[in-house]
Design an enzyme around this catalytic site. Structure first.
Site, short mmCIF file in Angstrom:
data_model
loop_
_atom_site.label_atom_id
_atom_site.label_comp_id
_atom_site.label_asym_id
_atom_site.label_seq_id
_atom_site.Cartn_x
_atom_site.Cartn_y
_atom_site.Cartn_z
N ASP A 61 28.56 41.85 -50.87
CA ASP A 61 29.62 40.84 -50.66
C ASP A 61 30.43 40.75 -51.95
O ASP A 61 30.64 39.67 -52.49
CB ASP A 61 29.00 39.49 -50.28
CG ASP A 61 30.07 38.43 -50.01
OD1 ASP A 61 31.25 38.79 -49.82
OD2 ASP A 61 29.72 37.22 -49.98
N ASN A 103 24.50 28.97 -54.30
CA ASN A 103 24.08 28.54 -52.97
C ASN A 103 23.03 29.51 -52.42
O ASN A 103 22.16 29.13 -51.65
CB ASN A 103 25.28 28.51 -52.02
CG ASN A 103 24.86 28.16 -50.62
OD1 ASN A 103 24.38 27.06 -50.38
ND2 ASN A 103 24.98 29.11 -49.70
N ASP A 201 30.86 28.26 -56.39
CA ASP A 201 30.99 28.81 -55.05
C ASP A 201 30.36 27.89 -54.01
O ASP A 201 29.28 27.34 -54.23
CB ASP A 201 30.26 30.16 -55.04
CG ASP A 201 30.53 30.98 -53.80
OD1 ASP A 201 31.71 31.25 -53.52
OD2 ASP A 201 29.57 31.37 -53.11
N GLU A 243 34.84 25.29 -55.22
CA GLU A 243 35.32 25.77 -53.94
C GLU A 243 34.72 24.85 -52.88
O GLU A 243 33.52 24.92 -52.60
CB GLU A 243 34.85 27.21 -53.70
CG GLU A 243 35.46 27.78 -52.44
CD GLU A 243 34.55 28.74 -51.67
OE1 GLU A 243 35.06 29.42 -50.78
OE2 GLU A 243 33.35 28.80 -51.96
N ASP A 310 39.72 35.67 -50.60
CA ASP A 310 39.22 35.55 -49.24
C ASP A 310 40.39 35.58 -48.27
O ASP A 310 41.54 35.71 -48.67
CB ASP A 310 38.41 34.26 -49.09
CG ASP A 310 37.10 34.32 -49.88
OD1 ASP A 310 36.53 35.42 -49.98
OD2 ASP A 310 36.66 33.27 -50.38
C1 NOJ Z 1 32.96 32.05 -51.06
C2 NOJ Z 1 33.56 33.23 -51.73
O1 NOJ Z 1 34.89 32.94 -52.07
C3 NOJ Z 1 33.45 34.38 -50.77
O2 NOJ Z 1 34.16 35.50 -51.23
C4 NOJ Z 1 31.99 34.70 -50.55
O3 NOJ Z 1 31.85 35.69 -49.56
C5 NOJ Z 1 31.23 33.45 -50.10
N1 NOJ Z 1 31.56 32.27 -50.85
C6 NOJ Z 1 29.74 33.67 -50.22
O4 NOJ Z 1 29.38 33.65 -51.58
#
Ligand code: NOJ
Length: 554
Positions: A61, A103, A201, A243, A310
């Site tokens: 990711d 998280n 995050d 975020e 994103d």
């Molecule tokens: C938010 C991040 O901006 C995103 O890119 C990521 O996939 C998720 N959190 C999981 O960490």
């Protein structure tokens, strides 16, 4: 003391080390490469860099799946390189923020490996388990279409584990005091290495109660205060930028009524309504969002943005509004993602229209808060829709017209550099734009410089003034007896607005244009007639023409 809050008027530039600049020629950007570009960033006027995750990771990711919170992924360099980078930033007066992804971990993290292997391991309780598949396991997925559940069975543990995001990102049990202590330790580690704070995050998920019996979200806001206090004890001016895509009704729960929780949050509400405003030339939902998010503690600040790494998440718009944005900026299914967003970069969404790009950037720079810009947007980079999911907007930075845009000497960059017209590196690159005084790069630099000279935006109270049409947004900011006013025409045709500068003394009613010589003078009745071209914008200081010179202290 209040002038010390650097984040109230910062310009934050977001980049991922891997896609910025490759110094060792292996096709992946690295810290030594980023070091070589620090003067570019300083010249641009950036005051803080937000680094996306760079810690060791299987990269499933894009680094948001971490296996070691205390290191640097070898692809990007060493911890020593990070410290050199932090020092290079310090020398140039640039602050560093880094992503704090707590998280969840990667499923390859040694904590998870131990937890799954041994039910008696102290790490077992660092994650969230269930003996049976919880009844609501298939609800609440973050990546619909790609992720089917939030619980999966682990054959080694012989139990189900919770993962808010992809199945390779098991959620940490953040209510566990040992996990909380580790989060503080991670913060302390990077603070000691010179960072000024964290982009945290997925904050609503970090503080949510987790477990098989948890059906509705319940936030444990006290945790935010814990993080905040620790941070401030260790480093007085360090911040958390969260975020948290939440409704305005809960903003104060996140900031804390007395400003004792998070310093900053991204303003997702304003972001979505801003794109609707651009798409439909209708500023009314944006005005509502601005007003709904205006009541924050004095020490808190919004982080405003146009696009990030994103998808452009439109989940908080009404169906009709969302359709308007999709129709205008992402009409094809391949441009859309997760049923709620658009996975394109800003410039292609606006069809490379220079006037509209300037309008969008001018709006961003003048929103109440601190602007956060994304690498490449300053040169109007495009996207590559042939890449999966969010990777479309994560291609390497385009530095020059050399092979692979000067990003790497390797034949195989980790993601292809965009090379198709109209956004290919042959046409869109930093080197060419530096030489062209009229380029979007030089325009961005000038606007950022001016943004820094208008601290009223970061500190002041704002008011939306009636413009007579939903297509034109007029805002006034006041702070310490200084007044600035911004006018934006979102319509695809010229508009004229008329207004009076109330509260200004006679002879001080001129509107001084901060970006050009096109000042506005009132007619005999004291009324201004402001003619705005298609997508036109104006930044005015209210006062006499010599006002700028008289203005000594802010
Ligand atoms: C938010 C991040 O901006 C995103 O890119 C990521 O996939 C998720 N959190 C999981 O960490």
């Amino acid at each position: 003391m209040i002038n010390d809050l650097w984040y109230k008027n910062a310009i934050i530039y977001c980049l991922s080390v891997g896609s910025f600049m490759d110094a060792n020629g292996d096709g992946v950007g690295d810290f030594p490469g980023l070091m070589r570009r620090l003067d570019y960033l300083q010249g641009l006027g950036v005051t803080a860099i937000w680094l996306m995750p760079f810690q060791p990771s299987p990269m499933r990711d894009d680094g948001y799946d971490i296996t070691d919170y205390y290191g640097v992924d070898p692809r990007y360099g060493t911890l020593g390189d990070f410290v050199e980078f932090a020092h290079g930033c310090k020398q140039r007066g640039i602050r560093v923020l880094i992503d704090l992804v707590v998280n969840h971990t990667s499923d390859q993290h040694p904590w998870f490996q131990e937890a799954r292997r041994d039910a008696q391991s102290p790490y077992r309780d660092w994650y969230v388990w269930a003996e049976q598949k919880p009844p609501k396991a298939d609800l609440g997925v973050v990546f619909p279409g790609v992720q089917s559940s939030t619980w999966d069975h682990d054959d080694v543990a012989k139990a189900w584990y919770f993962h808010r995001f992809y199945d390779f990102q098991p959620d940490l049990n953040t209510a566990n005091p040992h996990v909380q202590a580790e989060i503080l330790k991670i913060m302390g580690f990077w603070l000691q290495l010179g960072v000024s704070g964290f982009r945290m995050d997925a904050v609503p998920f970090v503080i949510a109660k987790k477990g098989a019996d948890q059906t509705d979200p319940v936030e444990q806001y006290d945790m935010l205060r814990l993080f905040r206090e620790f941070l401030q004890w260790r480093e007085g001016d360090a911040i958390i930028l969260a975020e948290a895509n939440v409704l305005p009704a809960t903003d104060l729960d996140y900031f804390g009524n007395d400003g004792d929780r998070l310093h900053m949050m991204f303003n997702f509400q304003v972001n979505q309504t801003l794109f609707y405003a651009l798409a439909a030339a209708d500023v009314r939902p944006l005005v509502k969002a601005l007003e709904a998010t205006s009541g924050k503690p004095a020490t808190a600040q919004w982080g405003n943005f146009l696009r990030n790494h994103d998808e452009l998440d439109l989940g908080r718009l009404s169906k009709k509004q969302r359709k308007a944005v999709f129709d205008a900026f992402g009409p094809e299914p391949g441009m859309q993602l997760y049923g709620r967003g658009i996975r394109r970069r800003l410039a292609p969404m606006l069809q490379g229209c220079r006037a509209r790009l300037e309008l969008a950037y001018s709006l961003l720079m003048t929103l109440p808060g601190t602007p956060v810009i994304r690498y490449g947007d300053e040169i109007g980079m495009g996207d590559d829709l042939s890449l999966p999911e969010r990777n479309a907007a994560r291609t390497p930075m385009q530095w020059s017209s050399e092979p692979h845009g000067g990003f790497t000497k390797s034949d195989k960059p980790f993601l292809p550099v965009i090379d198709q017209a109209p956004f290919g590196f042959q046409h869109v690159n930093a080197a060419q734009q530096r030489r062209d005084p009229n380029s979007i790069l030089n325009w961005t630099e000038r606007v950022m410089r001016m943004r820094k000279e208008v601290p009223e935006i970061g500190w002041g109270r704002f008011e939306v003034l009636p413009s007579g049409t939903p297509q034109v947004l007029v805002r006034r900011y006041e702070w310490r007896n200084n007044t600035v006013m911004f006018v934006h025409n979102l319509a695809a045709s010229p508009r004229e607005i008329r207004l009076k500068v109330k509260r200004a003394a006679p002879g001080e009613q001129d509107l001084v244009n901060l970006l050009s010589d096109d000042h506005s003078y009132p007619d005999k009745t004291g009324e201004h007639h402001i003619r705005l071209e298609t997508y036109g914008y104006r930044w005015y200081r209210v006062g006499g023409l010599d006002y700028l010179l008289k203005r000594t202290d802010v």
